[in-house]
Design a protein around this motif. Structure first.
Motif, PDB file in Angstrom:
ATOM      1  N   LEU A  70       0.699  -0.932  -0.078  1.00  0.00           N
ATOM      2  CA  LEU A  70       0.149   0.225  -0.162  1.00  0.00           C
ATOM      3  C   LEU A  70       0.708   1.170   0.107  1.00  0.00           C
ATOM      4  CD1 LEU A  70      -2.756  -1.284   2.498  1.00  0.00           C
ATOM      5  CD2 LEU A  70      -3.149  -1.019  -0.053  1.00  0.00           C
ATOM      6  N   GLY A  73       1.498   1.757  -4.038  1.00  0.00           N
ATOM      7  CA  GLY A  73       0.119   3.037  -3.842  1.00  0.00           C
ATOM      8  C   GLY A  73      -0.352   4.243  -3.833  1.00  0.00           C
ATOM      9  N   GLU A 181       3.078  -9.175  -5.512  1.00  0.00           N
ATOM     10  CA  GLU A 181       1.796  -7.999  -5.199  1.00  0.00           C
ATOM     11  C   GLU A 181       2.043  -6.433  -5.788  1.00  0.00           C
ATOM     12  OE1 GLU A 181       3.863  -9.869  -3.545  1.00  0.00           O
ATOM     13  OE2 GLU A 181       2.449 -11.430  -2.449  1.00  0.00           O
ATOM     14  N   ASN A 185      -1.391  -4.215  -7.167  1.00  0.00           N
ATOM     15  CA  ASN A 185      -1.186  -2.764  -6.936  1.00  0.00           C
ATOM     16  C   ASN A 185      -0.932  -2.280  -8.676  1.00  0.00           C
ATOM     17  OD1 ASN A 185       0.453  -0.219  -5.920  1.00  0.00           O
ATOM     18  ND2 ASN A 185      -1.534  -1.598  -4.366  1.00  0.00           N
TER      19      ASN A 185
END
Length: 471
Positions: A70, A73, A181, A185
């Motif tokens: 995250l 992102g 991942e 993302n």
């Protein structure tokens, strides 16, 4: 019902119910978004100037510690949206902020990776990290030369433009194990980014928001000449970013990603693509248009036959949806007049200016052994001139050498051929390399796109190398 059974039937949190997990990370992000929104709606522009970059730094630090996916992102979104937040802040504060404090937010978010990176540095001088070490040495050299030839403030400000994208890329390669991942993302971020910035761009073109008008008036008064007219339907579209060039580069990358079927979100795929292509065309940035076409060819030739067939089908459907819109007003005149210049470059003003710049400065730039350092010589619409003036031939041994080694690594072999995202990365990087003559895509927002995808590409190579060794 015992405790164990009760745990199994525990109701999911509100965050999990809408797909926002882990809940703790999203709570941090949404708190930042909510506070920023409150400042906007309460017209607290002066508060936003300080709270936004500090809040971004805090959120980035917390995410980097526990939620690295995250964090990636969140960093992407900061680069895409922060210039618009800065304009809103200026508008509600009632004055143009010469210091541009809000724009520090994405830089600060990337700088949180620097302390842990420095701690590991003695262990990193091997393998795929060597090119980054070389480039960091080159940047440090240009800092030193710049400090001798210019002011420290200018050196630091411009130096960060070179340093931050490289650090961002370095971080992605160091954490190559997270590639699957990161891929997921990035796909999601770029899809929603194309949709949001594309729709906002069309709104900006047809009915420019007050904060954009306020900001654009100020920068045109200060001599910025790349935006066209401030009037609606005559401006060169820049959407949420600070100028048409970086926005065109960002949209080019996002649209190429969506062409390969990456980040598809069902029924929103076509509307997002239409908004993206229309706003992309309205930037009137011909080098980005050419980069997209080059990237499309590179992507098509690198995909497996199954993905090639899907690519042809996607292009056909999009052509049916987008081309009619470009022939309608208020879009047709601006787009068609710009396209017409492609066949008459001898009489094109911007082409003549660029040619004159090269003729007048290339000899001087290529004869510079030591360079002038960061922040001393004005930047030009050419990465080649900027590189030679900033680094000289001495600094280019390190920075240019590291760049060349990374590109060779990225395009080496066919590992990951079945992964269309890897093919898309290569196409985007190639498309941006084509634009090095027409603008410096190695720094600032464009640099984050270029170096971010270089980092993702090298990370994918390392990931698939590991998969092969483990099989």
């Amino acid at each position: 019902m015992n405790h164990k059974t009760a745990t199994l039937y525990k109701r999911p949190s509100a965050f999990a119910a809408i797909g926002l997990e882990p809940a703790a990370a999203w709570a941090i992000i949404l708190a930042f978004v909510l506070f920023t929104s409150v400042c906007v709606f309460a017209h607290l522009g002066s508060v936003l100037r300080f709270s936004y970059p500090l809040g971004a730094l805090l959120v980035a630090f917390l995410l980097h510690q526990k939620y690295p996916i995250l964090y990636l992102g969140f960093s992407w979104w900061l680069w895409f949206l922060t210039p618009c937040v800065s304009r809103i802040s200026d508008f509600y504060a009632g004055q143009f902020d010469e210091t541009r404090l809000v724009l520090l937010a994405p830089y600060l978010a990337v700088l949180v990776i620097l302390p842990p990176l420095l701690q590991q540095l003695p262990k990193l001088c091997r393998g795929d990290t060597v090119p980054y070490i070389l480039m960091l040495v080159g940047i440090a050299y240009s800092f030193g030369i710049g400090a001798v030839n210019g002011s420290l403030f200018s050196v630091a400000k411009t130096g960060l433009d070179w340093l931050i994208p490289v650090l961002f890329s370095f971080y992605l390669v160091l954490h190559w194990q997270n590639y699957p991942e990161y891929r997921k993302n990035t796909q999601r971020v770029f899809f929603w980014g194309v949709l949001v910035t594309g729709v906002y761009g069309i709104i900006q073109y047809t009915s420019m928001p007050a904060w954009d008008t306020f900001w654009l008036s100020a920068v045109i008064e200060k001599g910025a000449g790349s935006f066209g007219s401030i009037d609606n339907e005559e401006v060169r579209l820049f959407s949420t970013m600070n100028s048409p060039g970086p926005f065109a580069v960002w949209m080019m990358a996002g649209l190429l990603m969506m062409l390969s079927g990456q980040g598809a979100q069902g029924v929103l795929q076509i509307p997002a693509s239409i908004a993206g292509y229309l706003s992309f065309m309205l930037t009137l940035v011909r080098s980005a248009w050419g980069g997209w076409m080059f990237g499309l060819v590179a992507l098509g030739t690198s995909l497996s036959p199954k993905f090639q067939l899907r690519l042809i089908l996607i292009v056909f459907v999009l052509a049916l949806a987008v081309i009619p819109l470009t022939t309608m007003e208020p879009f047709a005149e601006a787009i068609n007049s710009r396209i017409d210049t492609l066949s008459d470059l001898d009489n094109d003003t911007s082409a003549q200016v660029r040619r004159a710049t090269y003729e007048g400065l290339l000899s001087q730039a290529s004869s510079s052994l030591t360079g002038y350092g960061t922040g001393v010589i004005p930047t030009y619409d050419s990465a080649i001139l900027d590189l030679l003036f900033t680094f000289g031939w001495i600094g280019m041994v390190f920075y240019g050498g590291g760049l060349l080694l990374l590109l060779l690594r990225l395009f080496k072999g066919n590992k990951g051929r079945s992964d269309s995202f890897t093919s898309t990365i290569r196409a985007i990087v190639l498309a941006m390399c084509l634009q090095l003559v027409f603008g410096n895509v190695l720094v600032r927002e464009s640099g984050i796109i270029f170096w971010g995808f270089v980092g993702l590409g090298v990370a994918s190579q390392k990931y698939y190398d590991h998969q092969t060794e483990g099989s």
